[in-house]
Design an enzyme around this catalytic site. Structure first.
Site, PDB file in Angstrom:
ATOM      1  N   LYS A  95      36.751  37.457  25.717  1.00  0.00           N
ATOM      2  CA  LYS A  95      36.176  36.218  26.213  1.00  0.00           C
ATOM      3  C   LYS A  95      34.678  36.411  26.411  1.00  0.00           C
ATOM      4  O   LYS A  95      34.268  37.556  26.660  1.00  0.00           O
ATOM      5  CB  LYS A  95      36.845  35.752  27.511  1.00  0.00           C
ATOM      6  CG  LYS A  95      36.960  36.785  28.632  1.00  0.00           C
ATOM      7  CD  LYS A  95      35.784  37.443  29.238  1.00  0.00           C
ATOM      8  CE  LYS A  95      34.716  36.608  29.853  1.00  0.00           C
ATOM      9  NZ  LYS A  95      33.712  37.453  30.611  1.00  0.00           N
ATOM     10  N   ILE A 111      33.906  47.310  28.650  1.00  0.00           N
ATOM     11  CA  ILE A 111      35.257  46.756  28.787  1.00  0.00           C
ATOM     12  C   ILE A 111      36.252  47.474  27.864  1.00  0.00           C
ATOM     13  O   ILE A 111      37.438  47.590  28.187  1.00  0.00           O
ATOM     14  CB  ILE A 111      35.264  45.221  28.579  1.00  0.00           C
ATOM     15  CG1 ILE A 111      36.527  44.614  29.161  1.00  0.00           C
ATOM     16  CG2 ILE A 111      35.088  44.840  27.127  1.00  0.00           C
ATOM     17  CD1 ILE A 111      36.700  44.789  30.641  1.00  0.00           C
ATOM     18  N   SER A 143      32.037  51.190  16.134  1.00  0.00           N
ATOM     19  CA  SER A 143      30.975  51.064  17.126  1.00  0.00           C
ATOM     20  C   SER A 143      29.787  51.857  16.619  1.00  0.00           C
ATOM     21  O   SER A 143      29.960  52.901  15.986  1.00  0.00           O
ATOM     22  CB  SER A 143      31.467  51.635  18.469  1.00  0.00           C
ATOM     23  OG  SER A 143      30.862  51.006  19.557  1.00  0.00           O
ATOM     24  N   ARG A 144      28.577  51.350  16.870  1.00  0.00           N
ATOM     25  CA  ARG A 144      27.412  52.052  16.343  1.00  0.00           C
ATOM     26  C   ARG A 144      27.185  53.367  17.070  1.00  0.00           C
ATOM     27  O   ARG A 144      26.758  54.349  16.486  1.00  0.00           O
ATOM     28  CB  ARG A 144      26.181  51.151  16.435  1.00  0.00           C
ATOM     29  CG  ARG A 144      26.334  49.861  15.625  1.00  0.00           C
ATOM     30  CD  ARG A 144      25.346  48.827  16.054  1.00  0.00           C
ATOM     31  NE  ARG A 144      25.377  48.630  17.502  1.00  0.00           N
ATOM     32  CZ  ARG A 144      24.574  47.840  18.170  1.00  0.00           C
ATOM     33  NH1 ARG A 144      23.653  47.155  17.533  1.00  0.00           N
ATOM     34  NH2 ARG A 144      24.674  47.702  19.483  1.00  0.00           N
ATOM     35  N   ASP A 192      29.187  34.162  32.126  1.00  0.00           N
ATOM     36  CA  ASP A 192      30.030  35.237  31.579  1.00  0.00           C
ATOM     37  C   ASP A 192      31.181  35.536  32.539  1.00  0.00           C
ATOM     38  O   ASP A 192      32.339  35.506  32.120  1.00  0.00           O
ATOM     39  CB  ASP A 192      29.190  36.490  31.270  1.00  0.00           C
ATOM     40  CG  ASP A 192      30.060  37.599  30.720  1.00  0.00           C
ATOM     41  OD1 ASP A 192      30.270  37.645  29.499  1.00  0.00           O
ATOM     42  OD2 ASP A 192      30.586  38.396  31.525  1.00  0.00           O
TER      43      ASP A 192
HETATM   44  P1  NAP Z   1      28.778  46.136  26.489  1.00  0.00           P
HETATM   45  O1  NAP Z   1      29.322  47.394  27.074  1.00  0.00           O
HETATM   46  O2  NAP Z   1      27.323  45.859  26.655  1.00  0.00           O
HETATM   47  O3  NAP Z   1      29.062  45.990  24.938  1.00  0.00           O
HETATM   48  C1  NAP Z   1      30.189  46.508  24.274  1.00  0.00           C
HETATM   49  C2  NAP Z   1      29.755  47.202  23.009  1.00  0.00           C
HETATM   50  O4  NAP Z   1      29.431  46.256  22.003  1.00  0.00           O
HETATM   51  C3  NAP Z   1      28.512  48.049  23.165  1.00  0.00           C
HETATM   52  O5  NAP Z   1      28.802  49.302  23.713  1.00  0.00           O
HETATM   53  C4  NAP Z   1      27.971  48.132  21.743  1.00  0.00           C
HETATM   54  O6  NAP Z   1      28.549  49.257  21.089  1.00  0.00           O
HETATM   55  C5  NAP Z   1      28.487  46.854  21.108  1.00  0.00           C
HETATM   56  N1  NAP Z   1      27.349  45.938  20.924  1.00  0.00           N
HETATM   57  C6  NAP Z   1      26.532  45.449  21.861  1.00  0.00           C
HETATM   58  N2  NAP Z   1      25.593  44.651  21.322  1.00  0.00           N
HETATM   59  C7  NAP Z   1      25.841  44.659  20.007  1.00  0.00           C
HETATM   60  C8  NAP Z   1      25.195  44.045  18.906  1.00  0.00           C
HETATM   61  N3  NAP Z   1      24.130  43.230  19.065  1.00  0.00           N
HETATM   62  N4  NAP Z   1      25.702  44.248  17.670  1.00  0.00           N
HETATM   63  C9  NAP Z   1      26.767  45.022  17.498  1.00  0.00           C
HETATM   64  N5  NAP Z   1      27.409  45.666  18.525  1.00  0.00           N
HETATM   65  C10 NAP Z   1      26.944  45.467  19.756  1.00  0.00           C
HETATM   66  O7  NAP Z   1      29.571  44.874  27.051  1.00  0.00           O
HETATM   67  P2  NAP Z   1      30.962  44.752  27.814  1.00  0.00           P
HETATM   68  O8  NAP Z   1      30.736  44.673  29.284  1.00  0.00           O
HETATM   69  O9  NAP Z   1      31.945  45.742  27.320  1.00  0.00           O
HETATM   70  O10 NAP Z   1      31.356  43.262  27.380  1.00  0.00           O
HETATM   71  C11 NAP Z   1      31.800  42.969  26.075  1.00  0.00           C
HETATM   72  C12 NAP Z   1      32.623  41.695  26.131  1.00  0.00           C
HETATM   73  O11 NAP Z   1      33.702  41.908  27.066  1.00  0.00           O
HETATM   74  C13 NAP Z   1      31.839  40.482  26.649  1.00  0.00           C
HETATM   75  O12 NAP Z   1      32.190  39.330  25.925  1.00  0.00           O
HETATM   76  C14 NAP Z   1      32.281  40.363  28.105  1.00  0.00           C
HETATM   77  O13 NAP Z   1      32.279  39.023  28.548  1.00  0.00           O
HETATM   78  C15 NAP Z   1      33.706  40.889  28.028  1.00  0.00           C
HETATM   79  N6  NAP Z   1      34.176  41.431  29.322  1.00  0.00           N
HETATM   80  C16 NAP Z   1      33.381  42.278  30.052  1.00  0.00           C
HETATM   81  C17 NAP Z   1      33.812  42.706  31.320  1.00  0.00           C
HETATM   82  C18 NAP Z   1      32.975  43.624  32.187  1.00  0.00           C
HETATM   83  O14 NAP Z   1      33.353  43.865  33.353  1.00  0.00           O
HETATM   84  N7  NAP Z   1      31.857  44.181  31.736  1.00  0.00           N
HETATM   85  C19 NAP Z   1      35.059  42.289  31.816  1.00  0.00           C
HETATM   86  C20 NAP Z   1      35.862  41.484  31.001  1.00  0.00           C
HETATM   87  C21 NAP Z   1      35.407  41.050  29.761  1.00  0.00           C
HETATM   88  P3  NAP Z   1      27.698  50.083  19.998  1.00  0.00           P
HETATM   89  O15 NAP Z   1      26.261  50.108  20.457  1.00  0.00           O
HETATM   90  O16 NAP Z   1      28.344  51.444  20.007  1.00  0.00           O
HETATM   91  O17 NAP Z   1      27.881  49.328  18.722  1.00  0.00           O
END
Ligand code: NAP
Length: 307
Positions: A91, A15, A37-38, A169
């Site tokens: 969110k 996101i 970010s890691r 989610d």
């Molecule tokens: P994601 O790509 O899996 O996670 C975002 C980043 O967070 C990862 O690239 C990772 O970066 C970091 N991360 C993940 N687990 C972690 C941990 N345990 N500790 C520390 N850092 C961690 O997820 P996403 O889809 O972007 O979603 C993130 C948020 O945005 C959620 O709350 C989701 O509900 C919301 N969202 C998502 C979407 C969608 O379409 N996917 C749409 C709207 C809102 P590093 O490994 O580089 O640290």
């Protein structure tokens, strides 16, 4: 020209890249000062791997925006608030209601802005839908939120781990619209939750609220995706389609635009307003419904799920 607000964006994943970075880059109010970010980073932007290091080295960054999944987010938010920074939360705002209340108290004690964002509330047709429903009596409403988890969360195992919320989610996006537009609040009466046999969170949920409001969330839909809210009232029928971006009244398109690209620019504009006004915005009502469903829901075990 007034100085732009410097923001650190943490959690450079799906996101962040799809929405946050383009919204910040296009805004006259904001400068993407650095990332935390890691593994992830953004070309040409200073990258930190630890929030503590970023907070120590960049005292000029006044806002921290957290695009991490909900479970790891609290520690980042608390560190940023302790260091005197305003915080913007993706969110759902936290893994639990209590930790989000704790962040609210921390922000209030320090006169900092905390914004629990709900991107779907910024969809093009949500405000016109809310205005149309004002003063009308809702006879019944139904939410259909059916999408393909493999498309929207490719390989993201965290959504099926404790605190990942599973189908809630995306479902919480529908609930964020429902709680915004309905003229009167509703409460959950029953729920049926389908858990894959190898997972910790539901892949589908059917909810029944007071006032004849029902919801059907499913993460197994391939092909066309459905994000609809239909409301029958004493003075006609409303439908919000495309995740709140298109409004129909009695079957005729009335307002909106079939694009989600306005949502994150609107969130960052709101955050700039909150910081400048010294205010916070934290509405936890969508998350209350999710917590209630996980408390009250009947649990059905269904087929194992793998990405
Ligand atoms: P994601 O790509 O899996 O996670 C975002 C980043 O967070 C990862 O690239 C990772 O970066 C970091 N991360 C993940 N687990 C972690 C941990 N345990 N500790 C520390 N850092 C961690 O997820 P996403 O889809 O972007 O979603 C993130 C948020 O945005 C959620 O709350 C989701 O509900 C919301 N969202 C998502 C979407 C969608 O379409 N996917 C749409 C709207 C809102 P590093 O490994 O580089 O640290």
């Amino acid at each position: 020209m007034p100085e732009r607000l410097k923001v650190a964006l943490a959690g450079i994943g799906k996101i962040a890249i799809d929405q946050h970075v383009p919204a910040i880059s296009a805004s006259p109010d904001w400068e993407l000062a650095c990332t935390v970010s890691r593994k992830g980073n953004v070309d040409g932007v200073q990258a930190f791997t630890s929030i503590e290091e970023m907070l120590a080295e960049r005292p000029d960054v006044s806002v921290v925006s957290l695009a991490l999944p909900p479970v790891p987010r609290f520690a980042y938010a608390a560190a940023a608030l302790r260091a005197g920074r305003h915080v913007m939360l993706e969110k759902p705002p936290g893994a639990t209601l209590a930790e989000t209340h704790a962040l609210q108290a921390m922000a209030a004690d320090r006169n900092l802005s905390l914004f629990a964002t709900w991107h779907s509330r910024m969809a093009h047709a949500v405000a016109p839908a809310k205005a149309w429903l004002q003063g009308k009596s809702v006879i019944r409403a139904h939410i259909t939120w059916r999408e393909d988890v493999r498309k929207w969360h490719p390989g993201q195992d965290w959504v099926f781990e404790p605190g990942g919320m599973g189908v809630f989610d995306p479902g919480i996006n529908a609930l964020s619209i429902m709680t915004e537009i309905l003229p009167n609040p509703v409460h959950l009466k029953s729920a049926r939750l389908e858990f894959p046999s190898n997972r910790q969170t539901p892949i589908a949920a059917q909810l029944t609220f007071s006032d004849n409001v029902t919801a059907d969330f499913d993460w197994r839909q391939e092909g066309p995706q459905t994000w609809d809210i239909e409301v029958a009232t004493n003075k006609g029928n409303l439908a919000l389609r495309m995740g709140g971006n298109v409004l129909e009244i009695d079957g005729k398109a009335m307002a909106g635009e079939n694009s989600i690209m306005g949502e994150y620019p609107a969130l960052y504009a709101r955050m700039a307003d909150l910081v400048l006004a010294g205010r916070s915005e934290v509405d936890l009502s969508p998350m209350v419904h999710v917590a209630d469903a996980l408390t009250l829901g009947e649990r059905i075990i269904t087929d194992a799920f793998d990405f």
